[in-house]
Design an enzyme around this catalytic site. Structure first.
Site, PDB file in Angstrom:
ATOM      1  CG  ASP A 134       1.621   3.689  13.008  1.00  0.00           C
ATOM      2  OD1 ASP A 134       1.227   3.408  12.118  1.00  0.00           O
ATOM      3  OD2 ASP A 134       1.478   3.061  14.381  1.00  0.00           O
ATOM      4  CG  ASP A 160      -0.425  -0.058   2.533  1.00  0.00           C
ATOM      5  OD1 ASP A 160       1.079  -0.060   2.620  1.00  0.00           O
ATOM      6  OD2 ASP A 160      -1.351  -0.604   3.709  1.00  0.00           O
ATOM      7  CG  MET A 200      10.336   0.794  11.997  1.00  0.00           C
ATOM      8  SD  MET A 200       9.650   0.932  13.624  1.00  0.00           S
ATOM      9  CE  MET A 200       8.384  -0.784  13.092  1.00  0.00           C
TER      10      MET A 200
HETATM   11  N1  EPU Z   1       9.747  -3.471  10.653  1.00  0.00           N
HETATM   12  C1  EPU Z   1      11.038  -3.252  10.803  1.00  0.00           C
HETATM   13  N2  EPU Z   1      11.953  -3.805  11.943  1.00  0.00           N
HETATM   14  C2  EPU Z   1      11.150  -4.817  13.350  1.00  0.00           C
HETATM   15  C3  EPU Z   1       9.678  -4.288  12.215  1.00  0.00           C
HETATM   16  C4  EPU Z   1       8.797  -4.087  11.340  1.00  0.00           C
HETATM   17  O1  EPU Z   1      12.159  -2.529  10.004  1.00  0.00           O
HETATM   18  O2  EPU Z   1      11.639  -5.336  13.624  1.00  0.00           O
HETATM   19  C5  EPU Z   1       9.409  -3.648   9.447  1.00  0.00           C
HETATM   20  C6  EPU Z   1       8.273  -4.009   8.580  1.00  0.00           C
HETATM   21  O3  EPU Z   1       9.877  -4.479   7.812  1.00  0.00           O
HETATM   22  C7  EPU Z   1       7.857  -3.144   7.842  1.00  0.00           C
HETATM   23  C8  EPU Z   1       6.777  -2.232   8.547  1.00  0.00           C
HETATM   24  O4  EPU Z   1       8.171  -1.969   9.891  1.00  0.00           O
HETATM   25  O5  EPU Z   1       7.869  -2.515   6.484  1.00  0.00           O
HETATM   26  C9  EPU Z   1       6.068  -2.519   9.687  1.00  0.00           C
HETATM   27  O6  EPU Z   1       5.849  -3.963  10.045  1.00  0.00           O
HETATM   28  P1  EPU Z   1       4.756  -4.634  11.369  1.00  0.00           P
HETATM   29  O7  EPU Z   1       4.714  -6.061  10.697  1.00  0.00           O
HETATM   30  O8  EPU Z   1       5.145  -4.769  12.442  1.00  0.00           O
HETATM   31  O9  EPU Z   1       3.721  -4.193  10.499  1.00  0.00           O
HETATM   32  P2  EPU Z   1       2.091  -4.407  10.824  1.00  0.00           P
HETATM   33  O10 EPU Z   1       1.829  -5.564  11.201  1.00  0.00           O
HETATM   34  O11 EPU Z   1       2.117  -4.391   9.183  1.00  0.00           O
HETATM   35  C10 EPU Z   1       1.124  -2.920  12.233  1.00  0.00           C
HETATM   36  C11 EPU Z   1      -0.110  -2.005  12.293  1.00  0.00           C
HETATM   37  C12 EPU Z   1       0.876  -0.534  11.579  1.00  0.00           C
HETATM   38  C13 EPU Z   1       2.005  -0.292  12.151  1.00  0.00           C
HETATM   39  C14 EPU Z   1       2.702  -1.279  12.201  1.00  0.00           C
HETATM   40  C15 EPU Z   1       4.031  -1.017  13.090  1.00  0.00           C
HETATM   41  C16 EPU Z   1      -2.295  -3.144  12.596  1.00  0.00           C
HETATM   42  C17 EPU Z   1      -3.207  -3.495  12.038  1.00  0.00           C
HETATM   43  N3  EPU Z   1      -0.856  -2.318  12.304  1.00  0.00           N
HETATM   44  O12 EPU Z   1       0.979  -3.101  11.164  1.00  0.00           O
HETATM   45  O13 EPU Z   1      -0.498   0.121  11.500  1.00  0.00           O
HETATM   46  O14 EPU Z   1       2.338   0.825  11.533  1.00  0.00           O
HETATM   47  O15 EPU Z   1       2.571  -2.404  12.882  1.00  0.00           O
HETATM   48  O16 EPU Z   1       3.823  -0.402  13.771  1.00  0.00           O
HETATM   49  O17 EPU Z   1      -2.224  -2.878  14.022  1.00  0.00           O
HETATM   50  C18 EPU Z   1      -1.787   2.860  11.556  1.00  0.00           C
HETATM   51  O18 EPU Z   1      -2.443   2.102  12.209  1.00  0.00           O
HETATM   52  O19 EPU Z   1      -1.396   3.076  11.076  1.00  0.00           O
HETATM   53  C19 EPU Z   1      -0.446   1.356  10.706  1.00  0.00           C
HETATM   54  C20 EPU Z   1      -0.572   1.141   9.544  1.00  0.00           C
END
Ligand code: EPU
Length: 415
Positions: A302, A115, A324
């Site tokens: 965020d 996205d 990130m």
């Molecule tokens: N990342 C790193 N290192 C890490 C962990 C993550 O570089 O140790 C990077 C990942 O590669 C990725 C990004 O950080 O590019 C987010 O990773 P993650 O998998 O944790 O994200 P997610 O689980 O898909 C949730 C929230 C997001 C929030 C992220 C990070 C939900 C539904 N979504 O996404 O929320 O930005 O965690 O905290 O919980 C928002 O609310 O606007 C939103 C996008």
């Protein structure tokens, strides 16, 4: 839908923080793990959760909202394919993988595409499921997971992924035996999910750290829990108060979830006092700063975008580093149109020099967090700011317009 915003001067009064979006999604997903009723309080009325309700209903669950309380009964959960449109509209629908594997031991989901805030691959999720014995078939546009051979065991995640941790928690809570998740995310919304899973009959320890141990239970039961307040909304309102030089009290703040955020606010010169869950921000002279976002307990990615508006009002150069996400600086180009002086050094770093007077422009809301940030910019900009595609802001903030109007913001919503 668009918003019109006029320069609003100093705001005053109280603004309440609602329930956490990013906790609500896994709580709703967890309710699919049992045929008994799950009652969730403090669930905000936001678009992402309406989409989640729609998907859960299409799977056969009964989902009833009464104010901010949502009751879910999933007597049976269908195994039919979930539509591509719904998954496209809601990245959080990825949590259905863990919930449906936990409930039915099988799931097929269209692949959530990249996205506007970066690629966000789902390998961390797949890799985690595979370590518990799942058989995964990925096609170009969907993934099917056969979980009949899944067993409790050890999972080492490839990064501190929030939703991957939640997905493993969802399925492991239903697997008899002990599962240990290493490199788990420690966010408060992960803990909120564990609180619900414990109330449903799983035994979980270590949540809030990077190693979580789960004793699963094949017969999870109904439960009733209250969602946590949204730390991201709280941080957003505090930065809004600082950028507008207002005296504003933000209520229902999960102060303990924002420790490093508050430390950074202090360094920037933002004056505030904390009384229980109330945070009163006072008009402050803003200093330039260097900030890096990190997984929890770091400053949340965020909350990165609203710091950029603070940087436009601080005297000197500020550096914001988001290691990130790549592609989470699109709001910077909109702020530049409004007069900000910024240099995007690479996909992860931006240098902003202030103070600069901003002026109102017609700009698009690019995603939920950057759209909300442009509201802050609009409140301090000379003249009128029009934010298009404002429905994106409604994905994560309920009643944002009336809540801001109540503290004196000159903002209107137009369909
Ligand atoms: N990342 C790193 N290192 C890490 C962990 C993550 O570089 O140790 C990077 C990942 O590669 C990725 C990004 O950080 O590019 C987010 O990773 P993650 O998998 O944790 O994200 P997610 O689980 O898909 C949730 C929230 C997001 C929030 C992220 C990070 C939900 C539904 N979504 O996404 O929320 O930005 O965690 O905290 O919980 C928002 O609310 O606007 C939103 C996008």
């Amino acid at each position: 839908m668009h918003l019109t915003i006029q320069e609003s001067g100093v705001l005053s009064g109280e603004i309440p923080v609602y329930g956490s979006k990013n906790a609500s999604l896994p709580l709703l997903a967890a309710s699919l793990l049992t045929s008994e009723e799950v009652i969730l309080h403090n669930i905000p009325a936001i678009r992402d959760l309406f989409s989640m309700k729609e998907i859960m209903t299409s799977l056969g669950a009964t989902v009833v909202r009464d104010g901010n309380t949502v009751s879910i009964t999933a007597t049976t959960v269908g195994t039919s394919k979930i539509s591509e449109d719904t998954v496209g509209a809601l990245r959080g629908s990825i949590l259905l993988l863990g919930a449906l594997l936990g409930r039915n031991r099988t799931v097929t989901l269209p692949l959530p595409g990249g996205d506007i805030i970066g690629a966000r691959p789902i390998d961390a999720h797949m890799d985690g499921f595979a370590q518990l014995g799942a058989h995964i078939t990925s096609r170009a546009d969907e993934v099917s997971i056969d979980g009949k051979d899944m067993k409790a065991g050890t999972v080492v995640l490839k990064e501190f992924s929030v939703t991957a941790t939640e997905n493993i928690l969802l399925v492991a809570s239903t697997l008899p035996g002990t599962t240990v998740i290493h490199i788990a995310a420690a966010e408060p919304h992960v803990v909120a999910l564990c609180d619900l899973l414990r109330a449903m009959g799983a035994t979980i320890t270590g949540d809030g750290t990077h190693t979580i141990t789960i004793e699963g239970n094949e017969h999870l039961h109904g439960a009733e829990v209250t969602n946590i307040p949204d730390m991201l909304e709280a941080g957003f309102f505090i930065l809004l108060a600082a950028a507008t030089h207002s005296k504003l009290t933000v209520t229902n703040v999960p102060v303990d979830h924002l420790l490093l955020f508050f430390k950074k606010c202090k360094e920037i010169g933002i004056r505030y006092e904390i009384s229980g869950t109330n945070v009163t921000v006072h008009p402050s002279e803003l200093r330039p700063f260097k900030m890096q976002v990190l997984p929890y307990p770091g400053i949340p990615t965020d909350l990165q975008a609203p710091f950029a508006v603070i940087a436009t009002q601080a005297s000197g150069s500020s550096l914001i580093h988001d290691p990130m996400y790549e592609g989470r600086f699109k709001h910077i180009f909109e702020l530049e149109k409004m007069g900000a002086k910024a240099v995007v050094c690479d996909p992860h770093r931006v240098l902003i020099t202030g103070p600069t007077a901003l002026s109102g422009k017609r700009i698009p809301s690019l995603d939920l967090r950057s759209g909300a940030t442009l509201i802050i910019a609009g409140l301090i900009a000379k003249g009128e700011t029009i934010i298009d595609q404002a429905e994106l802001i409604g994905r994560g903030y309920a009643d944002i317009v009336p809540r801001l109007q109540a503290i004196g913001a000159n903002i209107e919503q137009h369909e």
